[in-house]
Design a protein around this motif. Structure first.
Motif, PDB file in Angstrom:
ATOM      1  N   ALA A 146       0.814  -1.217   0.000  1.00 40.06           N
ATOM      2  CA  ALA A 146       0.000   0.000   0.000  1.00 40.06           C
ATOM      3  C   ALA A 146       0.849   1.269   0.000  1.00 40.06           C
ATOM      4  O   ALA A 146       1.986   1.291   0.477  1.00 40.06           O
ATOM      5  CB  ALA A 146      -0.921   0.007   1.214  1.00 40.06           C
ATOM      6  N   ASP A 147       0.249   2.331  -0.492  1.00 47.30           N
ATOM      7  CA  ASP A 147       0.861   3.662  -0.422  1.00 47.30           C
ATOM      8  C   ASP A 147       0.571   4.322   0.923  1.00 47.30           C
ATOM      9  O   ASP A 147       1.368   5.117   1.414  1.00 47.30           O
ATOM     10  CB  ASP A 147       0.331   4.538  -1.559  1.00 47.30           C
ATOM     11  N   TRP A 148      -0.583   4.013   1.487  1.00 53.49           N
ATOM     12  CA  TRP A 148      -0.962   4.524   2.811  1.00 53.49           C
ATOM     13  C   TRP A 148      -2.022   3.618   3.405  1.00 53.49           C
ATOM     14  O   TRP A 148      -2.664   2.851   2.685  1.00 53.49           O
ATOM     15  CB  TRP A 148      -1.472   5.978   2.732  1.00 53.49           C
ATOM     16  N   LEU A 149      -2.175   3.711   4.722  1.00 52.74           N
ATOM     17  CA  LEU A 149      -3.158   2.898   5.432  1.00 52.74           C
ATOM     18  C   LEU A 149      -4.020   3.779   6.333  1.00 52.74           C
ATOM     19  O   LEU A 149      -3.575   4.826   6.805  1.00 52.74           O
ATOM     20  CB  LEU A 149      -2.467   1.855   6.324  1.00 52.74           C
ATOM     21  N   THR A 150      -5.228   3.332   6.566  1.00 53.01           N
ATOM     22  CA  THR A 150      -6.042   3.891   7.641  1.00 53.01           C
ATOM     23  C   THR A 150      -5.766   3.034   8.862  1.00 53.01           C
ATOM     24  O   THR A 150      -6.008   1.826   8.845  1.00 53.01           O
ATOM     25  CB  THR A 150      -7.536   3.851   7.284  1.00 53.01           C
ATOM     26  N   LEU A 151      -5.237   3.655   9.920  1.00 57.07           N
ATOM     27  CA  LEU A 151      -4.733   2.896  11.065  1.00 57.07           C
ATOM     28  C   LEU A 151      -5.478   3.284  12.340  1.00 57.07           C
ATOM     29  O   LEU A 151      -5.737   4.456  12.595  1.00 57.07           O
ATOM     30  CB  LEU A 151      -3.232   3.141  11.221  1.00 57.07           C
ATOM     31  N   TYR A 152      -5.787   2.275  13.141  1.00 53.50           N
ATOM     32  CA  TYR A 152      -6.547   2.392  14.381  1.00 53.50           C
ATOM     33  C   TYR A 152      -5.577   2.361  15.553  1.00 53.50           C
ATOM     34  O   TYR A 152      -4.790   1.410  15.695  1.00 53.50           O
ATOM     35  CB  TYR A 152      -7.502   1.207  14.445  1.00 53.50           C
ATOM     36  N   PHE A 177      -6.217   7.124  11.901  1.00 52.97           N
ATOM     37  CA  PHE A 177      -5.180   7.962  11.314  1.00 52.97           C
ATOM     38  C   PHE A 177      -4.845   7.501   9.900  1.00 52.97           C
ATOM     39  O   PHE A 177      -4.951   6.314   9.580  1.00 52.97           O
ATOM     40  CB  PHE A 177      -3.894   7.891  12.151  1.00 52.97           C
ATOM     41  N   ILE A 178      -4.433   8.453   9.081  1.00 49.49           N
ATOM     42  CA  ILE A 178      -3.871   8.136   7.761  1.00 49.49           C
ATOM     43  C   ILE A 178      -2.361   8.050   7.925  1.00 49.49           C
ATOM     44  O   ILE A 178      -1.711   9.021   8.332  1.00 49.49           O
ATOM     45  CB  ILE A 178      -4.237   9.221   6.733  1.00 49.49           C
ATOM     46  N   VAL A 179      -1.813   6.864   7.638  1.00 47.02           N
ATOM     47  CA  VAL A 179      -0.378   6.638   7.819  1.00 47.02           C
ATOM     48  C   VAL A 179       0.249   6.256   6.481  1.00 47.02           C
ATOM     49  O   VAL A 179       0.027   5.147   5.978  1.00 47.02           O
ATOM     50  CB  VAL A 179      -0.118   5.522   8.850  1.00 47.02           C
ATOM     51  N   PRO A 180       1.025   7.143   5.867  1.00 49.44           N
ATOM     52  CA  PRO A 180       1.759   6.775   4.656  1.00 49.44           C
ATOM     53  C   PRO A 180       2.767   5.679   4.981  1.00 49.44           C
ATOM     54  O   PRO A 180       3.401   5.691   6.047  1.00 49.44           O
ATOM     55  CB  PRO A 180       2.467   8.078   4.258  1.00 49.44           C
ATOM     56  N   THR A 181       2.920   4.729   4.085  1.00 51.41           N
ATOM     57  CA  THR A 181       3.828   3.610   4.365  1.00 51.41           C
ATOM     58  C   THR A 181       5.290   3.993   4.222  1.00 51.41           C
ATOM     59  O   THR A 181       6.166   3.185   4.556  1.00 51.41           O
ATOM     60  CB  THR A 181       3.509   2.421   3.445  1.00 51.41           C
ATOM     61  N   ASP A 182       5.552   5.211   3.742  1.00 57.12           N
ATOM     62  CA  ASP A 182       6.939   5.684   3.720  1.00 57.12           C
ATOM     63  C   ASP A 182       7.236   6.613   4.898  1.00 57.12           C
ATOM     64  O   ASP A 182       8.285   7.271   4.937  1.00 57.12           O
ATOM     65  CB  ASP A 182       7.267   6.383   2.401  1.00 57.12           C
ATOM     66  N   ALA A 183       6.334   6.662   5.878  1.00 57.12           N
ATOM     67  CA  ALA A 183       6.555   7.492   7.050  1.00 57.12           C
ATOM     68  C   ALA A 183       7.718   6.940   7.864  1.00 57.12           C
ATOM     69  O   ALA A 183       7.900   5.715   7.964  1.00 57.12           O
ATOM     70  CB  ALA A 183       5.289   7.537   7.915  1.00 57.12           C
TER      71      ALA A 183
END
Length: 388
Positions: free
Chosen positions: A170-176, A193-199
């Protein structure tokens, strides 16, 4: 010659979902079914079929027209699920997970989040996923330990997530994640939260081989002081549990469609086998015991499918949605396990050969009874939300 069965009939699919149902069937027959065995054996991610699904306009199109999608409703997504899962569950889940969780951002997120994150998914330029489950808990949404703490204008996330579709891709995830610690407000301690996977601080790897759904990839995520901008929170702080509860009502109806599709696959495979196999001087289907097993498979399938489509309408209309979603998810996924078990019995010794479709279906059906809330949890919901 045995006439092919037509289990996934147009009735009771509503008129507005028939066109996409036909598109999904044609796509499944052309792209999913012919490649199912190869992808099951290899366990590889079906990039080519995902791209074909995007080109066909059948991926991430439940996102609305405002962000570039088609705005498919729950019944249209259910129609797609039935057809895809009958062809192959692993590939079908890959196609479905490309936008999984993005609907939460669409419902509760800010306009700028829609443009920056949703539009690329709806236009099939990115894929996403939903990160909820953890190594030590899956169904207990108020028992998750991954935390998010404020640090200036950033959120700092620490913890682990497990069984996360597209954790690597994924490019980003919705994370709990947990943002509060109020013992008197157990359900108000979580946020999305929106978490980019390159964070920075985001690390993911594929979970090792699974017994089923092998063409779908799930991952293990480790978040070590993972920093995201303050504005990446979805909606308001503390509302995450309630966002998920609403989201899963829709999701569980679609999972019921997974069960319906898998049950149809088991019945069709068993029906074809017993009508073409001879024993003791006649075809196997002539034995009454075999006929009764097939009759029981039809009873389970038709009951589950009727309930699923009834539930889809009720959930779409917000009519005691949690109750009906739990009913449909439980009934349909367990009908699939029952049909697959009987299908294995009817195939006899050949059922254990991985080259036979029935063995793949048998392994696949063990998984939907667990995800999106294990069926024991669904029974709790059914009891608690039953009409009084």
């Amino acid at each position: 010659m045995i006439i092919p069965m037509e289990l996934l009939s147009e009735y009771p699919v509503p008129d507005h979902a028939l066109d996409v149902k036909q598109e999904a069937r044609e796509f499944a027959e052309e792209h999913i079914a012919p490649n199912a065995a190869d992808y099951y054996e290899s366990g590889e991610y079906p990039h080519d079929i995902l791209e074909a699904g995007m080109d066909a306009g059948l991926v991430a199109q439940d996102l609305g027209e405002a962000v570039g999608g088609k705005g498919y409703d729950l019944q249209q997504m259910l129609a797609i699920a039935e057809e895809f899962y009958k062809a192959d569950a692993g590939i079908a889940l890959t196609l479905q997970l490309a936008s999984f969780g993005a609907e939460i951002v669409e419902e509760h997120g800010a306009d700028w989040q829609h443009e920056e994150f949703l539009r690329p998914v709806a236009q099939n330029d990115q894929i996403t996923g939903l990160a909820v489950s953890e190594p030590e808990t899956g169904s207990d949404l108020a028992g998750m330990t991954t935390s998010a703490e404020k640090d200036g204008d950033e959120w700092v996330i620490n913890g682990e997530k497990y069984w996360i579709g597209n954790a690597v891709e994924a490019d980003w995830l919705t994370l709990y994640a947990k943002t509060g610690d109020d013992p008197n407000n157990r359900y108000g301690n979580y946020s999305m939260f929106i978490v980019p996977t390159d964070a920075p601080g985001y690390h993911a790897e594929h979970i090792p081989e699974k017994m089923g759904f092998r063409a779908s990839k799930q991952g293990h995520i480790v978040l070590e002081d993972c920093r995201i901008p303050e504005e990446n929170i979805v909606g308001v702080e503390g509302a995450g549990f309630y966002m998920l509860a609403e989201f899963f009502n829709h999701g569980r109806v679609v999972v019921a469609g997974h069960g319906v599709g898998l049950a149809a696959a088991a019945i069709e495979e068993a029906w074809d086998f017993v009508h073409n196999r001879e024993a003791f001087g006649k075809t196997v289907d002539e034995f009454q015991a075999v006929q009764h097993k097939l009759a029981d498979m039809h009873l389970a399938f038709q009951s589950a499918r009727s309930l699923t489509w009834d539930a889809a309408e009720r959930v779409a209309n917000q009519e005691n949605a949690g109750y009906w979603a739990a009913l449909a998810k439980t009934e349909a996924t367990e009908a699939a396990t029952d049909c697959a078990e009987k299908g294995m019995q009817l195939h006899g010794g050949r059922s254990v050969l991985t080259e036979n479709r029935i063995s793949r279906v048998y392994r696949d059906v063990r998984i939907p009874v667990i995800y999106e809330g294990a069926n024991d949890i669904q029974r709790n919901l059914i009891y608690r939300q039953a009409p009084q």
